[in-house]
Scaffold this motif. Structure first.
Motif, PDB file in Angstrom:
ATOM      1  N   TYR B 110      -5.550   2.267   5.771  1.00 41.60           N
ATOM      2  CA  TYR B 110      -4.984   2.108   4.408  1.00 41.60           C
ATOM      3  C   TYR B 110      -4.937   0.616   3.973  1.00 41.60           C
ATOM      4  CZ  TYR B 110      -3.686   6.962   4.484  1.00 41.60           C
ATOM      5  OH  TYR B 110      -3.676   8.344   4.429  1.00 41.60           O
ATOM      6  N   ALA B 111      -5.039  -0.152   5.033  1.00 45.54           N
ATOM      7  CA  ALA B 111      -4.931  -1.744   4.680  1.00 45.54           C
ATOM      8  C   ALA B 111      -6.199  -2.129   3.902  1.00 45.54           C
ATOM      9  CB  ALA B 111      -4.868  -2.544   5.926  1.00 45.54           C
ATOM     10  N   GLU B 112      -7.331  -1.403   4.312  1.00 46.52           N
ATOM     11  CA  GLU B 112      -8.719  -1.780   3.717  1.00 46.52           C
ATOM     12  C   GLU B 112      -8.707  -1.132   2.359  1.00 46.52           C
ATOM     13  OE1 GLU B 112     -11.143  -0.270   6.956  1.00 46.52           O
ATOM     14  OE2 GLU B 112     -11.176  -2.227   8.064  1.00 46.52           O
ATOM     15  N   VAL B 113      -8.177   0.007   2.121  1.00 45.40           N
ATOM     16  CA  VAL B 113      -8.285   0.639   0.787  1.00 45.40           C
ATOM     17  C   VAL B 113      -7.216  -0.021  -0.017  1.00 45.40           C
ATOM     18  CG1 VAL B 113      -9.439   2.649   1.520  1.00 45.40           C
ATOM     19  CG2 VAL B 113      -6.971   2.695   1.473  1.00 45.40           C
ATOM     20  N   ARG B 114      -6.293  -0.899   0.386  1.00 44.80           N
ATOM     21  CA  ARG B 114      -4.967  -1.551  -0.333  1.00 44.80           C
ATOM     22  C   ARG B 114      -3.871  -0.537  -0.707  1.00 44.80           C
ATOM     23  NH1 ARG B 114      -8.764  -5.963  -3.286  1.00 44.80           N
ATOM     24  NH2 ARG B 114     -10.398  -6.330  -1.498  1.00 44.80           N
ATOM     25  N   GLN B 115      -3.685   0.293   0.151  1.00 48.91           N
ATOM     26  CA  GLN B 115      -2.540   1.365  -0.094  1.00 48.91           C
ATOM     27  C   GLN B 115      -1.218   0.590   0.541  1.00 48.91           C
ATOM     28  OE1 GLN B 115      -2.925   5.281  -0.160  1.00 48.91           O
ATOM     29  NE2 GLN B 115      -5.154   5.458  -0.978  1.00 48.91           N
ATOM     30  N   LYS B 116      -0.554  -0.268   0.034  1.00 48.88           N
ATOM     31  CA  LYS B 116       0.571  -0.631   0.750  1.00 48.88           C
ATOM     32  C   LYS B 116       1.501   0.121   1.248  1.00 48.88           C
ATOM     33  CE  LYS B 116       4.743  -2.683   0.151  1.00 48.88           C
ATOM     34  NZ  LYS B 116       5.991  -2.717  -0.514  1.00 48.88           N
ATOM     35  N   THR B 117       2.148   1.259   0.597  1.00 52.68           N
ATOM     36  CA  THR B 117       3.033   1.948   0.743  1.00 52.68           C
ATOM     37  C   THR B 117       2.658   2.563   2.130  1.00 52.68           C
ATOM     38  OG1 THR B 117       3.565   2.299  -1.404  1.00 52.68           O
ATOM     39  CG2 THR B 117       4.689   3.690   0.205  1.00 52.68           C
ATOM     40  N   MET B 118       1.375   3.400   2.127  1.00 46.72           N
ATOM     41  CA  MET B 118       0.871   4.059   3.358  1.00 46.72           C
ATOM     42  C   MET B 118       0.847   3.102   4.553  1.00 46.72           C
ATOM     43  SD  MET B 118       0.886   7.469   2.611  1.00 46.72           S
ATOM     44  CE  MET B 118      -0.010   7.851   4.348  1.00 46.72           C
ATOM     45  N   LEU B 119       0.322   1.983   4.159  1.00 45.46           N
ATOM     46  CA  LEU B 119       0.048   1.070   5.438  1.00 45.46           C
ATOM     47  C   LEU B 119       1.348   0.741   6.046  1.00 45.46           C
ATOM     48  CD1 LEU B 119      -1.253  -1.290   7.103  1.00 45.46           C
ATOM     49  CD2 LEU B 119      -0.901  -2.723   5.215  1.00 45.46           C
ATOM     50  N   VAL B 120       2.393   0.519   5.111  1.00 43.70           N
ATOM     51  CA  VAL B 120       3.878   0.338   5.818  1.00 43.70           C
ATOM     52  C   VAL B 120       4.099   1.580   6.685  1.00 43.70           C
ATOM     53  CG1 VAL B 120       6.133  -0.174   5.385  1.00 43.70           C
ATOM     54  CG2 VAL B 120       4.354  -1.312   4.149  1.00 43.70           C
ATOM     55  N   ALA B 121       4.162   2.611   6.009  1.00 42.56           N
ATOM     56  CA  ALA B 121       4.442   4.095   6.686  1.00 42.56           C
ATOM     57  C   ALA B 121       3.804   4.239   8.075  1.00 42.56           C
ATOM     58  CB  ALA B 121       4.173   5.108   5.996  1.00 42.56           C
ATOM     59  N   MET B 122       2.393   3.932   8.063  1.00 41.56           N
ATOM     60  CA  MET B 122       1.708   3.954   9.365  1.00 41.56           C
ATOM     61  C   MET B 122       2.048   3.134  10.259  1.00 41.56           C
ATOM     62  SD  MET B 122      -0.078   6.463   9.376  1.00 41.56           S
ATOM     63  CE  MET B 122       0.315   7.672   7.999  1.00 41.56           C
ATOM     64  N   THR B 214       4.770  -5.397   9.939  1.00 39.96           N
ATOM     65  CA  THR B 214       5.295  -4.458   8.854  1.00 39.96           C
ATOM     66  C   THR B 214       6.052  -5.240   7.849  1.00 39.96           C
ATOM     67  OG1 THR B 214       5.789  -2.958  10.798  1.00 39.96           O
ATOM     68  CG2 THR B 214       6.738  -2.338   8.785  1.00 39.96           C
ATOM     69  N   TRP B 215       6.781  -6.210   8.272  1.00 44.37           N
ATOM     70  CA  TRP B 215       7.387  -7.029   7.271  1.00 44.37           C
ATOM     71  C   TRP B 215       6.595  -7.953   6.187  1.00 44.37           C
ATOM     72  CZ3 TRP B 215       7.978 -12.722   6.916  1.00 44.37           C
ATOM     73  CH2 TRP B 215       9.145 -13.033   6.080  1.00 44.37           C
ATOM     74  N   ARG B 216       5.188  -8.226   6.897  1.00 44.81           N
ATOM     75  CA  ARG B 216       4.296  -8.919   5.975  1.00 44.81           C
ATOM     76  C   ARG B 216       3.542  -8.043   5.091  1.00 44.81           C
ATOM     77  NH1 ARG B 216       0.527 -12.843   9.773  1.00 44.81           N
ATOM     78  NH2 ARG B 216      -0.443 -13.140   7.514  1.00 44.81           N
ATOM     79  N   ALA B 217       3.475  -6.725   5.749  1.00 43.25           N
ATOM     80  CA  ALA B 217       2.951  -5.956   4.873  1.00 43.25           C
ATOM     81  C   ALA B 217       3.773  -5.272   3.678  1.00 43.25           C
ATOM     82  CB  ALA B 217       2.470  -4.555   5.632  1.00 43.25           C
TER      83      ALA B 217
END
Lengths: 557, 260
Positions: B110-122, B214-217
């Motif tokens: 999700y970081a690579e596809v730039r989906q911030k919300t999902m990245l934080v959730a994961m 997580t905070w940075r994401a």
């Protein structure tokens, strides 16, 4: 400065020459700009000063040891104090001087420049490794001030875990932390060498100094963690009383020996390999020839690193390893002599029919070749099983490893510091004084440690602070030699310090050397190169250097 | 030798003053000035991480070496002692840890596809599974504490010398050990605590770093194509998983044997 025809010094006109207006030393000002720097050259200078500081503390303990041994009677200090002396001498010299000396100072300064890079791959980790080094040093000093450690630098169990009430844990912490400093340095070098080379800088165009530091970095990265875990286990055994090394609880002290020497024998090559790199550079420059058998010398570094991992048990021949494994380790140990000999012979062939000049770094390099050869040959004695049983734990061992590590590494370090001092500071040092220092060091060294070979052969054990009357003559010779050696070490301190302010301006390439570092200004800019260089010739290509026009040599001022 | 080593140039730090074009790509703010290209920076970071994990392997390697040695010497003690470990709890933790590794891998995606919300959730899910793992580990440690199976002066070997009788079969649940061999179970438990403790320490460090990431994401730092910290932390987290995948069979499973 000498103007004789033999010299190749190519100094700028004294009256008009000045240091470049902009360089890494004056790019920023103030103490904080040094303490928070990311510049590999400034970090190298931080290391140089701190390592020199610890060298002199370690040297002071060496002096005290030799002073005690001046007479057969234990008249200077009690035996437990003497034990603390040689332990502190060992810990400081091994972990805070010999292991980091060339990689952390010269390697840090030069490897990015030699590769045509602006910095090491991870400048922040590089700075962190200096702070870790300083923290390790602080813990060592704390152990010293609190009352010292008397385990010997090897922390042999169960002595270190059960029988001593000194500050073993403080010292172990120091070594653990300092170990991480060298892990990070090695990691940074490997990544930089793999990923940061300038266009055209192929593996076989890299200077041999880079190759040898690469090999040493592999050892640091693979060996040091094993030392770290062994030290953690010692600390746990001391505090919680777990029995991993304690035979009364089912543990095995030999396990500690295996884990410890798995690092600490390769550590000898961590110490010596970068020094060999320095010697390759110096010998090539002052012979005006490409290093003979460049590829063989490059691969021999890697070979030494690999063999280095398979010989640790030769430290344990008399400790109860089986005859069979002792035999195997004896043979493997002798194999290390092959790549070492490749280096020595190739340097000798490089010198042959070269246009030799005898500048100070070259004198140190000759000192290195002589002393390291003696150290290496006596190593073959000790690798032989039968001889080892006679000679082990005597002064023969002490003489052997001092020839390898002090005669080898320290001579190489001094050769390197003198060789690159003009690049690092932009200034020259007084030539006659520096040659005097090199000769004094060589004479003092031999006077100190040659008698110890005889002492050891005659049976004087190491780590004792008194000895039979008949050994006194040789011990007096050794102590006298140590005094001369001390003078040899103090001299560079004085004249190099003096040269920082008063030395002649060196110019970009005083030795007419070929490395990329000599093609930029001295001292270099913060980012080393304004335009990324393109490497279009082999390393040590003196023909290329001769055909370079004056204009091309000129760099920013 | 044209355009060689250095030529005159007025600005010392061109890349520091203003972001500029490199290889026709816009330079990200996270680009460090000493790298020629972003790709070089990313490769260097990833290579550095792999090397660091190599040092970690050597670090754990010392403990594995000790385990190998002592398991050979004190086989009966190691067999009895390893039967004291709870396979269900260990297996549960293995599943938990693999789940956290899965979430971490998704996080990198999700970081690579730039989906911030999902990245934080994961990242939060990864943290959650990590904490559960440590909690179960705490339960296991506590049980050892209660049974006096923590090496030291209060270590109790009676259970190994006189194993409890199984109510159903009327036989001992375990081969009885001679007292001197029963003492060697301490070595097993020491290695158990050293190895799982070192592993837990790595997880604690990992969870702290996860919080920071997580905070940075959350602040959109990994939403512009700069994903190196997430990727490299992912490598670290998977390494910790893999260490456990060796520890679990080594400590819990391989010495187990059906009673005759």
């Amino acid at each position: 400065m000498s103007t004789s025809t033999t010299t190749i010094l190519n100094l700028p006109d004294q009256a008009t020459a000045t240091l470049p207006k902009r360089n890494y030393l004056n790019a920023e000002h103030g103490l904080l700009s040094w303490l928070f720097t990311g510049d590999h050259k400034r970090i190298a200078m931080l290391y140089l000063f701190s390592i020199t500081f610890f060298f002199f503390i370690g040297g002071a303990f060496a002096g005290l040891i030799r002073l005690e041994l001046l007479t057969p009677q234990p008249d200077l200090v009690a035996s437990d104090t003497y034990n603390k002396f040689f332990t502190m001498h060992g810990i400081i010299m091994i972990f805070l001087f010999l292991v980091p000396s060339v990689p952390a100072t010269l390697g840090n300064f030069l490897i990015p420049i030699m590769l045509g890079a602006k910095d090491l791959a991870f400048p922040k980790i590089n700075l962190l490794s200096w702070y870790l080094y300083m923290a390790g040093g602080t813990f060592t000093l704390a152990a010293l001030v609190l009352g010292g450690v008397d385990t010997g630098w090897t922390f042999t169990t169960p002595l270190s875990t059960h029988y001593l009430n000194t500050h073993v844990i403080t010292a172990a912490t120091a070594i653990f932390i300092a170990g991480f400093s060298s892990i990070f340095t090695g990691l940074n070098f490997i990544v930089t060498i793999h990923r940061m080379r300038a266009p055209g800088m192929t593996w076989f165009r890299m200077p041999l100094f880079v190759w040898s530091n690469y090999a040493a970095s592999i050892l640091m990265v693979l060996g040091t963690p094993v030392l770290a875990i062994a030290i953690v286990l010692v600390a746990l055994e001391r505090t919680i009383g777990i029995g991993v090394f304690d035979p009364t609880k089912g543990g095995d002290p030999l396990l500690f020996q295996h884990l410890f020497w798995f690092y600490s024998h390769p550590a000898v090559y961590i110490m010596i390999l970068p020094g060999m790199g320095v010697i390759s550079e110096v010998i090539s420059t002052f012979s005006r020839k490409r290093v003979f058998g460049y590829t063989a010398v490059a691969f021999s570094s890697v070979a030494i690193a690999l063999f280095g991992f398979f010989v640790w048990a030769h430290h344990m021949f008399i400790m109860g390893v089986s005859n069979y494994s002792a035999l195997v380790f004896s043979l493997l140990t002798m194999l290390v002599a092959v790549p070492s000999a490749i280096k020595i012979f190739n340097w000798a062939f490089t010198l042959q029919k070269g246009s030799l000049t005898f500048e100070t770094p070259m004198l140190y390099a000759f000192g290195f070749m002589g002393l390291f050869t003696i150290g290496g040959l006596t190593g073959v004695f000790l690798g032989s099983l039968g001889m080892d049983i006679h000679l082990t734990e005597t002064y023969f061992i002490v003489a052997h490893f001092h020839f390898v590590m002090v005669g080898g590494m320290l001579m190489a370090f001094l050769a390197g510091v003198h060789f690159w001092w003009p690049k690092m500071t932009g200034r020259m040092y007084p030539e006659s004084l520096s040659k005097l220092a090199a000769v004094t060091t060589f004479i003092g060294f031999n006077l100190t440690f040659l008698p110890q070979f005889i002492l050891g052969y005659l049976g004087m054990p190491r780590r004792y602070h008194s000895y039979p009357q008949e050994f006194q003559v040789l011990n007096v010779l050794s102590t006298a030699g140590a005094t001369v050696l001390g003078v040899g070490y103090l001299l560079p301190m004085i004249y190099l310090g003096w040269s920082l302010k008063y030395g002649a301006i060196a110019g970009n390439n005083p030795w007419q050397a070929t490395g990329l570092e000599w093609q930029i200004q001295s001292p270099p800019l913060t980012e080393n190169f304004l335009v990324t260089p393109i490497m279009d010739h082999e390393a040590y290509d003196y023909e290329w250097l001769a055909h370079k026009t004056e204009q091309e040599v000129t760099t920013v001022g | 030798m044209a355009n060689t080593i250095a030529t005159t140039h007025d600005s010392l730090h061109p890349t520091l003053e203003h972001p500029h074009v490199h290889d026709e790509h816009v330079v990200l703010p996270q680009h460090r000035h000493h790298f020629e290209t972003e790709n070089q920076q990313r490769e260097a970071g990833s290579f550095g991480m792999w090397l660091f994990l190599l040092t970690e392997i050597m670090f754990f390697g010392g403990l594995f070496f000790a385990y190998l040695l002592y398991r050979n010497w004190y086989y009966p003690a190691f067999a009895s002692a390893s039967n004291q470990l709870s396979v269900p709890l260990g297996a549960f933790n293995t599943v938990i840890l693999i789940s956290s590794g899965f979430c971490m891998a998704l996080g990198v995606y999700y970081a690579e596809v730039r989906q911030k919300t999902m990245l934080v959730a994961m990242l939060i899910l990864t943290t959650f599974f990590g904490v559960v793992f440590l909690g179960v580990k705490g339960v296991e440690y506590h049980e050892k504490w209660e049974k006096h199976h923590i090496p030291g002066s209060s270590f109790d070997i009676s259970e190994f010398v006189n194993p409890p009788i199984d109510a159903k079969t009327g036989k001992a649940t375990e081969e009885p050990l001679a007292p001197d061999m029963a003492q060697k179970t301490q070595v097993f438990f020491f290695l158990y605590f050293a190895m799982t403790g070192m592993h837990a320490l790595h997880m604690i460090i990992g969870i702290a770093v996860l919080g920071w990431l997580t905070w940075r994401a959350h602040r959109f730092e990994f939403s512009n194509g700069y994903v190196a910290p997430i990727e490299n932390f992912g490598l670290y987290w998977h390494f910790v998983d893999i260490v456990w995948l060796f520890l679990f069979p080594l400590l819990y499973l391989i010495n187990r044997h059906p009673l005759k």
